[in-house]
Scaffold this motif. Structure first.
Motif, PDB file in Angstrom:
ATOM      1  N   THR A  88       2.929   1.649  -3.384  1.00 57.35           N
ATOM      2  CA  THR A  88       2.095   2.037  -4.530  1.00 57.35           C
ATOM      3  C   THR A  88       1.388   3.367  -4.305  1.00 57.35           C
ATOM      4  OG1 THR A  88       0.191   0.783  -3.685  1.00 57.35           O
ATOM      5  CG2 THR A  88       1.686  -0.372  -5.192  1.00 57.35           C
TER       6      THR A  88
ATOM      7  N   LYS B 158      -2.446   3.099  -3.659  1.00 54.98           N
ATOM      8  CA  LYS B 158      -3.332   2.693  -4.758  1.00 54.98           C
ATOM      9  C   LYS B 158      -3.698   1.214  -4.728  1.00 54.98           C
ATOM     10  CE  LYS B 158      -2.118   6.377  -7.970  1.00 54.98           C
ATOM     11  NZ  LYS B 158      -1.626   6.729  -9.325  1.00 54.98           N
TER      12      LYS B 158
ATOM     13  N   GLU C 283       4.790   3.649  -6.821  1.00 54.36           N
ATOM     14  CA  GLU C 283       4.354   4.989  -7.198  1.00 54.36           C
ATOM     15  C   GLU C 283       4.632   6.032  -6.125  1.00 54.36           C
ATOM     16  OE1 GLU C 283       0.872   5.618  -9.498  1.00 54.36           O
ATOM     17  OE2 GLU C 283       0.470   3.481  -9.711  1.00 54.36           O
TER      18      GLU C 283
ATOM     19  N   TRP D 179       0.832  -1.202   0.000  1.00 56.63           N
ATOM     20  CA  TRP D 179       0.000   0.000   0.000  1.00 56.63           C
ATOM     21  C   TRP D 179       0.868   1.254   0.000  1.00 56.63           C
ATOM     22  CZ3 TRP D 179      -1.436   4.294   2.908  1.00 56.63           C
ATOM     23  CH2 TRP D 179      -2.694   4.848   2.606  1.00 56.63           C
TER      24      TRP D 179
END
Length: 496
Positions: free
Chosen positions: A175, A178, A229, A172
């Motif tokens: 990313t 996301k 990300e 979590w």
């Protein structure tokens, strides 16, 4: 660096974070690690700070980039293996945990688990999950947080909170919030996952008063979980795959691909796993686990969980101060010819398989006026071998499969006294891999299969074949004498 593709692996253990860089030949090219703080707010309670853990992950990824000359172009995939039952609850908007992570070792929910047994829920739990109603597993820890942290229960009902094992927390965060997902192995350790239907179980969620909306999506270990990300990472858009709990990771890393192949991982505790392929009901202290999910097929394993092994040696060093370094234990144990009747039963946080007595506590038995440092240190090392023997004996009787050898991994495999004593106690070969990081390698192999670096398990079988073999040397009468002494000592600490 060349244009060769590498696999990056995060090994998030009970004691710290390790990051490895592995090439297509299965060689560890680079590694770095850092420990995190252990919190013991009350006797028998164990916590970690999940924010500290993630910050450590980011620090090590940055260090890996700086010290190995790795670039985004060299990396094919990021894999994760982790301590399985440790649980985190966090706010899905802010990403802030509502409480520290409650660690698998923590016994604060022993009374709650005992109540579940008294209310007749143990059969329901075991029939659906393959596990015991024991504080070792995650669900009762979540319920404790819901019941004891102000506002959490209401926020959970409003859909504002998420829960996850450490892999899920890291995914979590990596990313950027996301992806909320986990794999079958970690899901199967929560007491909330039905290992027959391969779904979160509504009846179990009701028993523990946990809203389904809090739970992550469950995937095969070699599926794509998303891409990195978090803008504060040294690289983004790196695929994430190869997600597996540490003990199952070691089973895969040891290439126990066939039924009857067994491994023991010596860490803070020890997990003994035997691959069964199909489901075999665990009884008399064993639990049934999902070994891994891969390419749409789930394999199963029998597992015996031992709470304190490596942690016992750490206790000798940190609390008793009998040794300055872990390596000294081997020399002291080898300095005497036998245990002189001294046994240490390391029930610091209760006893796991095959006893499952969370209220039992540690004891040193058989001491005389001549007992000193060597005897206690030797008794501590021997206790590890006895506990593994307890589990292996039970596995053989429950499965009707004779285990010819046991593959071993983890830090304690460097202790030659312990490995030889383990072979002697088991009366079978003990095969110690030259690669210590087998949990990481399991996640690496799965990630590599997930992104096509390797095409099959046959390719993986050809990697990392070096090992050290320990053959049993002890006579059966001496073995039986020592083991009987152990069983008598355990009986002295069991709390029913």
């Amino acid at each position: 660096m060349t244009n060769e593709k590498y696999i990056l692996s995060i090994d998030q253990s009970t004691s710290g974070t390790k990051v490895l860089l592995v090439n297509k030949r299965g060689q560890i090219i680079h590694k770095c690690s850092v420990s995190h703080t252990q919190y013991y707010p009350h006797p028998g309670w164990v916590e970690h700070d999940p924010v500290e853990i993630y910050e450590n992950v980011k620090t090590l990824l940055e260090e890996m980039v700086q010290t190995s000359d790795v670039s985004q172009e060299n990396l094919a995939v990021l894999a994760i293996t982790n301590q399985r039952e440790t649980i985190v609850v966090w706010d899905k908007e802010t990403g802030i945990p509502v409480y520290n992570a409650i660690v698998w070792q923590c016994r604060r929910t022993s009374d709650n688990c005992q109540e579940l047994k008294e209310q007749g829920y143990e059969h329901l739990i075991q029939s659906k999950t393959g596990l015991k109603a024991d504080p070792y597993f995650s669900a009762s820890k979540v319920k404790w947080i819901m019941d004891h942290v102000d506002g959490v229960k209401d926020r959970a009902k409003e859909g504002k909170l998420l829960i996850g094992t450490i892999d899920s927390w890291l995914i979590w965060k990596l990313t950027g919030g996301k992806v909320h997902a986990t794999d079958y192995t970690n899901a199967s350790r929560t007491l909330l996952f039905n290992i027959h239907t391969l779904q979160w179980d509504d009846e179990l969620l009701e028993v523990f008063c946990i809203p389904r909306e809090m739970l992550p999506e469950v995937k095969d270990s070699n599926e794509l979980f998303g891409v990195t990300e978090d803008a504060t990472l040294p690289f983004t858009q790196l695929p994430i795959s190869g997600i597996i709990g540490d003990s199952q990771g070691a089973l895969f890393g040891q290439k126990c691909f066939e039924p009857g192949m067994a491994k023991a991982t010596y860490g803070t505790g020890t997990s003994v796993l035997m691959q069964t392929d199909e489901m075999v009901d665990g009884t008399n202290g064993l639990v049934t686990s999902i070994a891994w999910g891969m390419n749409g097929k789930v394999c199963y394993a029998l597992e015996g969980i031992i709470n304190s092994t490596g942690d016992t040696i750490k206790w000798l060093k940190d609390q008793l101060e009998l040794i300055d370094e872990i390596d000294e234990a081997e020399q002291l144990a080898s300095s005497i010819s036998d245990n002189q009747g001294v046994y240490l039963v390391p029930a610091f946080v209760g006893l796991g398989a095959p006893y499952w007595k969370p209220y039992s506590r540690a004891a040193i038995m058989g001491m005389s006026r001549n007992t000193g440092k060597p005897q206690i240190v030797r008794a501590a090392l021997e206790s590890i071998a006895y506990q593994v023997k307890d589990v292996i004996e039970l596995m053989q009787s429950e499965s009707n499969i004779q285990i010819k050898s046991v593959k071993v991994d983890g830090g304690a495999t460097s202790n030659r006294f312990l490995m030889q004593y383990q072979a002697d106690m088991l009366d079978s070969d003990v095969i110690a891999s030259e690669v210590a990081e087998l949990s990481s390698m399991g996640s690496v192999y799965l990630a590599g299969l997930g992104v096509g670096i390797w095409k099959s398990k046959d390719e993986i079988n050809k990697l990392n074949q070096d090992h050290e073999l320990y053959r049993p040397l002890m006579t059966s009468d001496v073995r039986d004498k020592y083991y009987q002494g152990w069983k008598q000592s355990v009986n002295g600490v069991l709390v029913y």
